[in-house]
Design a protein around this motif. Structure first.
Motif, PDB file in Angstrom:
ATOM      1  N   ILE A 105       0.853  -1.244   0.061  1.00  0.00           N
ATOM      2  CA  ILE A 105       0.069  -0.116  -0.075  1.00  0.00           C
ATOM      3  C   ILE A 105       0.879   1.191  -0.023  1.00  0.00           C
ATOM      4  O   ILE A 105       0.779   2.140  -0.631  1.00  0.00           O
ATOM      5  CB  ILE A 105      -0.802   0.128   1.223  1.00  0.00           C
ATOM      6  N   TYR A 106       1.946   1.368   0.797  1.00  0.00           N
ATOM      7  CA  TYR A 106       2.716   2.393   1.045  1.00  0.00           C
ATOM      8  C   TYR A 106       3.459   2.553  -0.669  1.00  0.00           C
ATOM      9  O   TYR A 106       3.520   3.617  -1.053  1.00  0.00           O
ATOM     10  CB  TYR A 106       4.127   2.046   2.066  1.00  0.00           C
ATOM     11  N   GLY A 107       4.109   1.549  -1.205  1.00  0.00           N
ATOM     12  CA  GLY A 107       4.518   1.608  -2.293  1.00  0.00           C
ATOM     13  C   GLY A 107       3.468   2.212  -3.594  1.00  0.00           C
ATOM     14  O   GLY A 107       3.941   3.066  -4.508  1.00  0.00           O
ATOM     15  N   SER A 108       2.484   1.836  -3.492  1.00  0.00           N
ATOM     16  CA  SER A 108       1.400   2.197  -4.578  1.00  0.00           C
ATOM     17  C   SER A 108       1.069   3.623  -4.260  1.00  0.00           C
ATOM     18  O   SER A 108       0.996   4.213  -5.218  1.00  0.00           O
ATOM     19  CB  SER A 108      -0.007   1.335  -4.258  1.00  0.00           C
ATOM     20  N   MET A 109       0.929   4.020  -2.983  1.00  0.00           N
ATOM     21  CA  MET A 109       0.657   5.467  -2.546  1.00  0.00           C
ATOM     22  C   MET A 109       1.881   6.268  -2.926  1.00  0.00           C
ATOM     23  O   MET A 109       1.637   7.543  -3.512  1.00  0.00           O
ATOM     24  CB  MET A 109       0.167   5.583  -1.268  1.00  0.00           C
ATOM     25  N   LYS A 110       3.021   5.941  -2.793  1.00  0.00           N
ATOM     26  CA  LYS A 110       4.216   6.560  -3.520  1.00  0.00           C
ATOM     27  C   LYS A 110       4.276   6.795  -4.664  1.00  0.00           C
ATOM     28  O   LYS A 110       4.556   7.981  -5.249  1.00  0.00           O
ATOM     29  CB  LYS A 110       5.381   5.674  -2.805  1.00  0.00           C
ATOM     30  N   LYS A 111       3.804   5.868  -5.565  1.00  0.00           N
ATOM     31  CA  LYS A 111       3.656   5.872  -7.117  1.00  0.00           C
ATOM     32  C   LYS A 111       2.897   6.701  -7.613  1.00  0.00           C
ATOM     33  O   LYS A 111       2.815   7.577  -8.483  1.00  0.00           O
ATOM     34  CB  LYS A 111       3.337   4.591  -7.727  1.00  0.00           C
ATOM     35  N   TYR A 112       1.619   7.045  -6.511  1.00  0.00           N
ATOM     36  CA  TYR A 112       0.581   8.039  -6.685  1.00  0.00           C
ATOM     37  C   TYR A 112       1.279   9.399  -6.357  1.00  0.00           C
ATOM     38  O   TYR A 112       0.316  10.355  -6.560  1.00  0.00           O
ATOM     39  CB  TYR A 112      -0.630   7.754  -5.870  1.00  0.00           C
ATOM     40  N   GLY A 113       2.220   9.573  -5.805  1.00  0.00           N
ATOM     41  CA  GLY A 113       2.666  10.984  -5.365  1.00  0.00           C
ATOM     42  C   GLY A 113       2.347  11.287  -3.851  1.00  0.00           C
ATOM     43  O   GLY A 113       2.698  12.285  -3.616  1.00  0.00           O
ATOM     44  N   VAL A 114       1.897  10.338  -3.222  1.00  0.00           N
ATOM     45  CA  VAL A 114       1.407  10.462  -1.641  1.00  0.00           C
ATOM     46  C   VAL A 114       2.467   9.686  -1.029  1.00  0.00           C
ATOM     47  O   VAL A 114       2.467   8.322  -1.016  1.00  0.00           O
ATOM     48  CB  VAL A 114       0.155  10.434  -1.556  1.00  0.00           C
ATOM     49  N   LEU A 115       3.043  10.286   0.235  1.00  0.00           N
ATOM     50  CA  LEU A 115       3.782   9.437   1.328  1.00  0.00           C
ATOM     51  C   LEU A 115       2.938   9.358   2.396  1.00  0.00           C
ATOM     52  O   LEU A 115       2.054  10.133   2.938  1.00  0.00           O
ATOM     53  CB  LEU A 115       4.938  10.167   1.633  1.00  0.00           C
ATOM     54  N   ILE A 116       2.656   7.930   2.764  1.00  0.00           N
ATOM     55  CA  ILE A 116       1.943   7.543   4.000  1.00  0.00           C
ATOM     56  C   ILE A 116       3.155   6.675   4.701  1.00  0.00           C
ATOM     57  O   ILE A 116       4.215   6.915   4.676  1.00  0.00           O
ATOM     58  CB  ILE A 116       0.876   6.540   3.779  1.00  0.00           C
ATOM     59  N   ARG A 117       2.831   6.552   6.156  1.00  0.00           N
ATOM     60  CA  ARG A 117       3.705   5.973   7.064  1.00  0.00           C
ATOM     61  C   ARG A 117       3.086   4.509   7.330  1.00  0.00           C
ATOM     62  O   ARG A 117       1.973   4.338   7.605  1.00  0.00           O
ATOM     63  CB  ARG A 117       3.710   6.726   8.312  1.00  0.00           C
TER      64      ARG A 117
END
Length: 154
Positions: A105-117
Motif C-alpha cells: 500500500i505504501y509503495g502504491s501510494m508513493k507511485k501516486y505521489g503521496v507518502l503515508i507511514r
C-alpha cells in the motif's frame, strides 16, 4: 528547570519549514545556544512563522479545516467498512485487512505521489497492520483518501 518547546509542524501545517521555538530561563537558553548551529533557521521560515503568529486567525481556520477533513475522511472509511484508529492529532491510522501488505500500500501510494507511514516496531499492538495518513484540508485530501480506499479494497 522548565523548558517549553513548540514546533510549527502540526497545528501550523509547516513541517517543511523546520521552525519552532524554545521558552525557558536565561541559564537554560544559554546552555542550548552552546550546542545549536549558528544558522539553524532560514529567513523564509522565520518570516512565515512571524506572519502566522501575527495573523493567528489563519492557523485557527487551518485547524478547523483539518477537523472537518478528519470527520469526512473517517466517515468515508466507515462507509467503506474500513476500520480506523482516531486520535486527537492531525493524522489517522487505517487498519488494513489481513490480506493487505502495508508495504505494498505504501509503495502504491508513493507511485501516486503521496507518502503515508507504516508504524514501526515498538508501537502499541493496536497499530500493527496499519498505515498512517497525515491530514490536510479536505479539498486536498479527497482524491488521496479515495485512491487509498481503492487500493485497500482491490
Amino acid at each position: 528547570n522548565l523548558i517549553v518547546i513548540q514546533t510549527f509542524s502540526k497545528s501550523f501545517g509547516l513541517a517543511s519549514a523546520r521552525l519552532g521555538y524554545v521558552v525557558s530561563n536565561y541559564k537554560n537558553i544559554n546552555w542550548i545556544n552552546r550546542v545549536k548551529p549558528i544558522y539553524d533557521i532560514n529567513l523564509f521560515a522565520l518570516e512565515i512563522g512571524k506572519y502566522l503568529l501575527n495573523n493567528y486567525n489563519i492557523i485557527l481556520d487551518y485547524i478547523e479545516d483539518i477537523k472537518i477533513s478528519k470527520r469526512k475522511i473517517l466517515q468515508l472509511l466507515y462507509d467503506n467498512n474500513l476500520k480506523s484508529i482516531n486520535s486527537k492529532t492531525n493524522f489517522i491510522h487505517i487498519k488494513l485487512p489481513s490480506k493487505k501488505n502495508p508495504k505494498n500500500i505504501y509503495g502504491s501510494m508513493k507511485k501516486y505521489g503521496v507518502l503515508i507511514r507504516i508504524p514501526g516496531g515498538g508501537l502499541p499492538a493496536a497499530l500493527n497492520h496499519c498505515v498512517r495518513l497525515t491530514l490536510g484540508p479536505y479539498q486536498q485530501m479527497e482524491p488521496i483518501i479515495k485512491q487509498l480506499i481503492k487500493l485497500i479494497k482491490e
